[in-house]
Design a protein around this motif. Structure first.
Motif, PDB file in Angstrom:
ATOM      1  N   ARG A 124       0.800  -1.162  -0.148  1.00  0.00           N
ATOM      2  CA  ARG A 124      -0.084   0.125   0.090  1.00  0.00           C
ATOM      3  C   ARG A 124       0.985   1.169  -0.114  1.00  0.00           C
ATOM      4  N   VAL A 157       0.843   4.174  -2.995  1.00  0.00           N
ATOM      5  CA  VAL A 157       0.487   5.764  -2.468  1.00  0.00           C
ATOM      6  C   VAL A 157       1.638   6.350  -2.832  1.00  0.00           C
ATOM      7  N   GLU A 205       0.248   8.992  -5.503  1.00  0.00           N
ATOM      8  CA  GLU A 205       0.051  10.383  -5.305  1.00  0.00           C
ATOM      9  C   GLU A 205       1.205  11.385  -4.820  1.00  0.00           C
ATOM     10  N   ASP A 254      -1.073  10.984   6.275  1.00  0.00           N
ATOM     11  CA  ASP A 254      -2.059  10.568   7.010  1.00  0.00           C
ATOM     12  C   ASP A 254      -2.069   8.966   6.934  1.00  0.00           C
ATOM     13  N   PRO A 255      -2.487   8.382   7.964  1.00  0.00           N
ATOM     14  CA  PRO A 255      -2.873   8.567   9.250  1.00  0.00           C
ATOM     15  C   PRO A 255      -1.822   8.684  10.216  1.00  0.00           C
ATOM     16  N   SER A 262       0.797   4.498  12.723  1.00  0.00           N
ATOM     17  CA  SER A 262      -0.282   3.564  12.924  1.00  0.00           C
ATOM     18  C   SER A 262      -0.122   2.169  12.999  1.00  0.00           C
ATOM     19  N   ARG A 320      -3.732  -0.782  10.053  1.00  0.00           N
ATOM     20  CA  ARG A 320      -4.723   0.475   9.993  1.00  0.00           C
ATOM     21  C   ARG A 320      -4.117   1.632   9.104  1.00  0.00           C
ATOM     22  N   TRP A 321      -2.954   1.374   8.501  1.00  0.00           N
ATOM     23  CA  TRP A 321      -2.534   2.380   7.982  1.00  0.00           C
ATOM     24  C   TRP A 321      -3.177   2.417   6.347  1.00  0.00           C
ATOM     25  N   ARG A 322      -4.073   3.519   5.961  1.00  0.00           N
ATOM     26  CA  ARG A 322      -4.875   3.189   4.496  1.00  0.00           C
ATOM     27  C   ARG A 322      -5.193   1.808   4.193  1.00  0.00           C
ATOM     28  N   ASP A 332      -7.111  -1.535   2.542  1.00  0.00           N
ATOM     29  CA  ASP A 332      -7.973  -1.665   1.683  1.00  0.00           C
ATOM     30  C   ASP A 332      -9.489  -1.853   1.892  1.00  0.00           C
TER      31      ASP A 332
END
Length: 268
Positions: free
Chosen positions: A61, A65, A69, A236-237, A240, A244-246, A248
């Protein structure tokens, strides 16, 4: 690459963390000594299999990202471990086919399988170097690295489940600072790190097992892990638990099962 005779340098007399991790992930590139040590860890901490899977999922992930992004096109992945598909370059190149990735590890067994790490897209580049995170100067100065990465352009430094194998006496924060100092503005740090925060007694057992097997470890608190990101702009976030980090989907594991702090920061 270096040390083409690395296979004969493989020490099978004691367990190795990379081969134990391969066992946690359900791989086949380990020896009986690694399996026995990994099963001892699993007996003390059954969540180790969840932790290993969630660590890989976080890497996937975070890589996507940064590519989608934040315009990252280059990665330096240290502590690569035994290849497990999809590898980082496969994730990155599925988003940006021209991504360039340098893998580094100090386990001769990883070199044996390095061909898996260098199956790049035609547009991109990948290579593997045998190097130790405890010697960042030699790692950054490796000619193989210079042949693939342009250190004048942003690079994502990927340190997944690595820094807990660097004890306080080895100056872990100084090592990460030196690595980031060599990278330009817009570069990133993606890091995951095991923690005793959710079950201190169990993680003391895990510490004793690894240390007794000849691999000193230092599992750190959330506060200590956050220090690796000093001077960076956290995405963000923030810091973590890995799942819980972004995520899916909706996380199903418990924080204690995962016991992994993760984060991604951008260098201003």
């Amino acid at each position: 690459m270096t040390n083409t005779n690395a296979a004969r340098d493989i020490d099978t007399s004691r367990p190795h963390s990379a081969r134990m991790y391969d066992y946690y992930l359900g791989g086949k590139d380990h020896f009986d000594v690694d399996k026995k040590a990994a099963e001892t860890v699993a007996a003390a901490y059954p969540g180790i299999f969840v932790c290993a899977r969630e660590n890989r999922a976080f890497m996937h992930r975070a890589t996507r990202v940064l590519a989608q992004e934040h315009g990252i096109r280059q990665w330096l992945d240290i502590g690569t471990g035994i290849p497990t598909e999809p590898n980082l370059h496969q994730v990155a190149q599925s988003v940006v086919p021209d991504a360039r990735v340098v893998y580094a590890d100090n386990d001769p067994l990883v070199l044996k399988y390095a061909e898996r790490l260098m199956r790049s897209t035609p547009q991109g580049r990948t290579t593997y170097i045998e190097a130790d995170v405890n010697d960042p100067g030699s790692l950054l100065g490796a000619p193989e690295l210079a042949g693939v990465l342009d250190l004048d352009r942003p690079v994502a430094l990927s340190l997944n489940a690595l820094m807990h194998f660097v004890t306080d006496a080895q100056d872990p924060y100084g090592i990460v600072h030196r690595l980031l100092a060599a990278l330009p503005s817009g570069s990133a740090l993606a890091l995951s790190h095991c923690t005793p925060d959710f079950d201190p007694a169990t993680w003391q057992k895990v510490t004793d097992i690894y240390t007794g097997a000849g691999t000193p470890v230092r599992f750190r608190s959330r506060e200590d892990v956050a220090r690796f990101f000093d001077g960076l702009d956290l995405l963000d976030p923030g810091i973590s638990v890995g799942h819980r980090w972004r995520p899916d989907g909706v996380p199903t594991a418990t924080d204690a099962e995962v016991s992994l702090w993760t984060g991604v920061g951008i260098k201003p």
